[in-house]
Design a protein around this motif. Sequence first.
Motif, PDB file in Angstrom:
ATOM      1  N   SER A  12       0.833  -1.202   0.000  1.00  0.00           N
ATOM      2  CA  SER A  12       0.000   0.000   0.000  1.00  0.00           C
ATOM      3  C   SER A  12       0.863   1.245   0.000  1.00  0.00           C
ATOM      4  CB  SER A  12      -0.928   0.015   1.219  1.00  0.00           C
ATOM      5  OG  SER A  12      -0.184  -0.010   2.422  1.00  0.00           O
ATOM      6  N   ASN A  17      -5.093   5.037   3.580  1.00  0.00           N
ATOM      7  CA  ASN A  17      -6.155   4.562   4.481  1.00  0.00           C
ATOM      8  C   ASN A  17      -6.355   3.052   4.369  1.00  0.00           C
ATOM      9  OD1 ASN A  17      -6.527   7.116   5.448  1.00  0.00           O
ATOM     10  ND2 ASN A  17      -8.439   7.519   4.345  1.00  0.00           N
ATOM     11  N   THR A  18      -5.277   2.309   4.566  1.00  0.00           N
ATOM     12  CA  THR A  18      -5.341   0.855   4.419  1.00  0.00           C
ATOM     13  C   THR A  18      -5.389   0.108   5.748  1.00  0.00           C
ATOM     14  OG1 THR A  18      -2.923   0.746   4.335  1.00  0.00           O
ATOM     15  CG2 THR A  18      -4.091   0.941   2.240  1.00  0.00           C
ATOM     16  N   GLY A  19      -5.007   0.761   6.832  1.00  0.00           N
ATOM     17  CA  GLY A  19      -4.890   0.071   8.111  1.00  0.00           C
ATOM     18  C   GLY A  19      -6.161  -0.628   8.549  1.00  0.00           C
ATOM     19  N   GLU A  20      -7.292   0.075   8.495  1.00  0.00           N
ATOM     20  CA  GLU A  20      -8.561  -0.523   8.931  1.00  0.00           C
ATOM     21  C   GLU A  20      -8.986  -1.646   8.001  1.00  0.00           C
ATOM     22  OE1 GLU A  20     -11.754   2.116  10.116  1.00  0.00           O
ATOM     23  OE2 GLU A  20     -10.337   3.772  10.307  1.00  0.00           O
ATOM     24  N   GLN A  23      -6.918  -4.693   8.935  1.00  0.00           N
ATOM     25  CA  GLN A  23      -7.366  -5.223  10.218  1.00  0.00           C
ATOM     26  C   GLN A  23      -8.686  -5.975  10.073  1.00  0.00           C
ATOM     27  OE1 GLN A  23      -5.625  -5.269  13.034  1.00  0.00           O
ATOM     28  NE2 GLN A  23      -7.280  -6.515  13.912  1.00  0.00           N
ATOM     29  N   THR A  35       3.844  -7.389   9.588  1.00  0.00           N
ATOM     30  CA  THR A  35       4.321  -6.145   8.992  1.00  0.00           C
ATOM     31  C   THR A  35       5.810  -6.246   8.650  1.00  0.00           C
ATOM     32  OG1 THR A  35       4.958  -5.150  11.106  1.00  0.00           O
ATOM     33  CG2 THR A  35       2.654  -4.876  10.398  1.00  0.00           C
ATOM     34  N   HIS A  95       1.804  -7.299   5.280  1.00  0.00           N
ATOM     35  CA  HIS A  95       1.442  -5.920   4.947  1.00  0.00           C
ATOM     36  C   HIS A  95       2.709  -5.077   4.922  1.00  0.00           C
ATOM     37  CE1 HIS A  95      -0.971  -2.005   5.848  1.00  0.00           C
ATOM     38  NE2 HIS A  95      -0.666  -2.134   4.571  1.00  0.00           N
TER      39      HIS A  95
END
Length: 409
Positions: A12, A17-20, A23, A35, A95
Amino acid sequence: MEVNMPIIAITSGIYSNTGERVQKLSENLSCEVITDNDIIGEVVRRDGIKEATLLKVIQSKKLAFNDFTHEQEKCIACMKKAISEYISKGNCIFHGVIGHLVPQEMSHVMRVLMITDKNRRIKNGMDKLGLSEKEIKKKIETSDRYAFLWINTISGKKAWDKSLYDIVIPTDKLNITESVKLILEHSEKLSDISAGIVEKEADDFKLAASVEIVLTEIGGGLMAASNDGNIVVTINKKLMMLSKFQQKIIKIVQKIPGVKSVDTKIGQNYYKNDIVHSHEFETPLRILLVDDEKDFVQTLSERLKMRQFASEVVYNGQEALDFTDREETEVMVLDLKMPGIDGFEVLRKIKQTKPGIEVIILTGHGSEKDKNVCMDLGAFAYLQKPADIDQLTDTMKRAYEKINLNKNN
């Protein structure tokens, strides 16, 4: 391994805005998120490689002495090994950019890119961190530059090249639920891959990584592939005495547990007539040349390289001290008369803080008194310019013998 579930590798762009999304996907699949920091931490713990060195490799920064030490290749091989062990356990989502080390041939790995356009990334970053547009732009450009260089090194392609991914998620067009749903739908297509194939691919990747770690001890530009324990090593860097080197590869790799056979082939970047370092050579790997006469010291470095002595060059005393703080150094060739911090002070500080570095004084302005001072401070040898190149290399070899003797005691 959970053989009914693919491994997912997500790349990414920062502030996309990929974290959510990651998860939520993890919760849906009951998968652990791995990670880049997790992989780095595992390599530091298991292989004893410094975190700073790994970060330099990932950021495509130059490693001093790498032509002879092959630290970059070792870092990459160790990261592959760490990834392969996570894959063998199953149930994981990678990720970050290190996931690009997973071979494209692994059929049960799904590769995902989550990205949005730069203007939205800037706005997202400003909203998240409260920084100015200029500050966020700089962060994005730095992050993207490292990603582009790293992914190009691994794949030969641009970081956001769609051909590298099975699916691309535009985070400005798909919300969290839609993003996760799309990934789950695509992952179902891989669930029919047989358990035998999944296990074989994981084992082959792990064995190939183990082979590459061993190969870094004898040369750079060597890549390994495994097919059910049958190893093919690609020689992808110029060297001399090809036939002898191929025999050495086979002899070393055959000893690795799990290897059934070994073959070698020439890669597309192979050329003859370059240096391949062998630990059978009794020469120091990390030599620092310190002299303010730039033409002289650069020429000296080239002459040493022709004799299989890898060296780095700095032009004053402060640079020498800074370099030895950053990089492991074995032998220093030091001029005395330099502006700023002179050679006497450099020698004094090195012997106080890093006594394991052997310092050879090479000066054109010294006297018998200077020689006595230097030897009292702990210099290994004192040579006058213009020193014969054979005399200098012989002195370096003797310094290296002393280093090895001290290591073994």
